[in-house]
Enzyme design. Structure first.
Site, PDB file in Angstrom:
ATOM      1  N   ARG A  82       0.843  -1.201   0.000  1.00  0.00           N
ATOM      2  CA  ARG A  82       0.000   0.000   0.000  1.00  0.00           C
ATOM      3  C   ARG A  82       0.872   1.243   0.000  1.00  0.00           C
ATOM      4  O   ARG A  82       1.788   1.362   0.810  1.00  0.00           O
ATOM      5  CB  ARG A  82      -0.915  -0.004   1.234  1.00  0.00           C
ATOM      6  CG  ARG A  82      -1.648   1.306   1.522  1.00  0.00           C
ATOM      7  CD  ARG A  82      -2.904   1.439   0.695  1.00  0.00           C
ATOM      8  NE  ARG A  82      -3.516   2.764   0.807  1.00  0.00           N
ATOM      9  CZ  ARG A  82      -4.506   3.096   1.626  1.00  0.00           C
ATOM     10  NH1 ARG A  82      -5.006   2.190   2.451  1.00  0.00           N
ATOM     11  NH2 ARG A  82      -4.997   4.312   1.634  1.00  0.00           N
ATOM     12  N   ARG A  91      -5.400   1.084  -4.760  1.00  0.00           N
ATOM     13  CA  ARG A  91      -4.530   0.503  -3.749  1.00  0.00           C
ATOM     14  C   ARG A  91      -4.607  -1.014  -3.759  1.00  0.00           C
ATOM     15  O   ARG A  91      -5.641  -1.588  -4.094  1.00  0.00           O
ATOM     16  CB  ARG A  91      -4.859   1.038  -2.369  1.00  0.00           C
ATOM     17  CG  ARG A  91      -6.293   0.776  -1.954  1.00  0.00           C
ATOM     18  CD  ARG A  91      -6.774   1.779  -0.968  1.00  0.00           C
ATOM     19  NE  ARG A  91      -7.258   2.928  -1.689  1.00  0.00           N
ATOM     20  CZ  ARG A  91      -8.209   3.731  -1.281  1.00  0.00           C
ATOM     21  NH1 ARG A  91      -8.775   3.540  -0.119  1.00  0.00           N
ATOM     22  NH2 ARG A  91      -8.614   4.744  -1.988  1.00  0.00           N
ATOM     23  N   ASP A  94      -6.709  -1.856   1.459  1.00  0.00           N
ATOM     24  CA  ASP A  94      -7.130  -0.808   2.383  1.00  0.00           C
ATOM     25  C   ASP A  94      -7.896  -1.515   3.490  1.00  0.00           C
ATOM     26  O   ASP A  94      -8.746  -2.357   3.212  1.00  0.00           O
ATOM     27  CB  ASP A  94      -8.038   0.199   1.659  1.00  0.00           C
ATOM     28  CG  ASP A  94      -8.463   1.349   2.543  1.00  0.00           C
ATOM     29  OD1 ASP A  94      -7.620   1.844   3.320  1.00  0.00           O
ATOM     30  OD2 ASP A  94      -9.630   1.766   2.463  1.00  0.00           O
ATOM     31  N   ASP A  96     -10.011  -0.630   7.005  1.00  0.00           N
ATOM     32  CA  ASP A  96     -10.591   0.399   7.871  1.00  0.00           C
ATOM     33  C   ASP A  96     -11.261  -0.241   9.075  1.00  0.00           C
ATOM     34  O   ASP A  96     -11.914  -1.278   8.943  1.00  0.00           O
ATOM     35  CB  ASP A  96     -11.664   1.203   7.125  1.00  0.00           C
ATOM     36  CG  ASP A  96     -11.101   2.094   6.040  1.00  0.00           C
ATOM     37  OD1 ASP A  96      -9.936   2.523   6.158  1.00  0.00           O
ATOM     38  OD2 ASP A  96     -11.820   2.365   5.064  1.00  0.00           O
TER      39      ASP A  96
END
Length: 161
Positions: A82, A91, A94, A96
């Site tokens: 990344r 990317r 990712d 989160d």
């Protein structure tokens, strides 16, 4: 033991493999994954001139503090290639934090629940598979209600398992 919901996303290279690799890293470095949603294909959000994303939500049982989970996530993302050169750019991976138990965290580098969760079908759709009745601790609405009331024209399509 805390319950953490993480959103995984990829739109570069072999995204299915990147999601699988991320799940493996999460299991080794953050905690056991007790459930995984289906994988969803979604048009890019924020910066739309890029390939579609594949997204998935995982439910993780962990004993780490939220800031340590964030550090582990950033290390996983870096180890998987990344690069953070441009906001919302394509990317490899990712990750989160959507929820950490039902905690409300508002630190400079960490905001939980995720501040844009209620605006993102690509996060709500897979999360609603795992926790449709989970109530957002700030908005006081369930995930299924947030998804049903979402005003978005962004296409989110469940991939065949």
């Amino acid at each position: 033991m805390s319950v953490v919901y993480l959103l995984l996303g990829s739109n570069m290279g072999n995204s299915l493999q990147f999601l699988a690799d991320a799940r493996n890293h999460i299991g080794k470095n953050i905690g056991a994954i007790s459930a995984s949603s289906s994988i969803y294909q979604t048009a890019a959000w924020g910066k739309t001139d890029q390939p579609d994303f594949l997204n998935q939500v995982v439910k993780v049982a962990c004993n780490l503090e939220p800031e340590i989970v964030l550090q582990a996530i950033l290390a996983i993302e870096t180890s998987m290639g990344r690069e953070r050169a441009e906001k919302w750019a394509a990317r490899t991976i990712d990750i989160d934090i959507l929820f950490y138990d039902l905690m409300i965290i508002n630190h400079e580098n960490l905001v939980v629940p995720h501040p844009f969760l209620q605006e993102r079908a690509f996060a709500l759709a897979p999360l609603s598979e795992l926790a449709p009745n989970l109530e957002h601790p700030i908005l006081k609405k369930t995930i299924s209600t947030l998804l049903a009331n979402l005003a978005s024209d962004l296409s989110v399509r469940k991939l065949a398992n």
